[in-house]
Design a protein around this motif. Sequence first.
Motif: not given
Length: 410
Positions: A201-216
């Motif tokens: 499994f995988f996922d990519v999520v962007e934090d709209d407030e900070s601009g950081d990007v989380h990847v799994l």
Amino acid sequence: MRSVEDGVTRTEIVGAGPSPVGVVSLLLIEDDFGDAVLVEEMAEDAAVDFDIVWARSLDEARLHLGVARPDCVVLDLNLPDASGLDALGAVQRYASGVPVIVMTGLAEEGAGLNAVAEGAQDYLVKGHVDGQLLTRAVRYAIERKRAELASAALRASEHRSRENARLERGLLPVPLLQSGRVEAVTRYRAGRIGGLLGGDFFDVVEDDESGDVHVLIGDVCGHGADEAALGVALRIAWRTLVLGGVDAESAMTTLEELLVAERARSHIFATVTSVLLRADRRTVEIVRAGHPGLLLRTPDGVQWLEVAGGPALGVRRRRGRWQKSTVEIDDRTALVLFTDGLFEAKVAPEDRLGEEGLLAYARSCSPGADGADFVDSMIGHVESLAAPYGGLSDDVAVLHVRWSRTEESS
């Protein structure tokens, strides 16, 4: 016509072996000797060759069905040890998938119709049957049963396909990216084990407030619906945690608790890597739980990166501990995460590609190749090497992430 004698053991049953090619094997369950002889005489006049085994009771039939599978069963609904639909139900249990034709008396024709409604393929009325009718009834029963089984198999296959599609959407979601600041390429290939979805499994999520990007990226050991469902649960839980502002180390602890609570068997574990791309485009934070390293693609080449990590989720009795590693990168660096199926493919009789083999090929690729071409080239290379040895032995998930070049030029 051969009979199944009272009191014999299974190994002593006459006619337990397969019938000759082109011969239709028939199990006749009939307690009346005269009626059994009539069926034999009709069979001699039939257009096909019948190999008939005669059982005088349901118990004898059960013994025979324990060691031989006929092409068709002809069942009298009035036996000494069972009658009516009870007899039919017992034969259907003993000979699952074998077509059944019931025999009734003229006054019991309604019982024959009821038997057909309960799954018998046809019914014959004693005294109104000849060789031609017997032949047609048996042939039609066999073909209808084949069509019935094929239809059931098709429905089951369609059901599995729908389930796999739902699991795939859960395991392999569309990256949650809004701003266009990040380019993400995702690929998945099923291993050769039935071609079914496993636990990658995988996922990519962007934090709209900070601009950081989380990847799994993660991999639940094993294959099958249980492992895939567990992978879906872990991915959704991870997305919920990071969107809720939970830090990566704490999220990993929660994921392990979830895995232990939800896994079907105590030996099931999962490897996971979580990456946080900071909005400054200069640093990434990595938490690794037993998962393989990753590739860094820079203008100067490709490097293998394997930071310090903790155990895979669920492999220890005590709760695991994971540490965060911070890595400085160039804003033109791409991160390539993958599951171990990408380098564990068999590429020689006694050899697998291995991490070094994967890195060597990655370095041979054009430095200017975009993410999709790079990932497809790697997967295609591994598939071609593994093809002579049965193909991919495990599922492969690959995730290529980098800051958008369009964003750079703006």
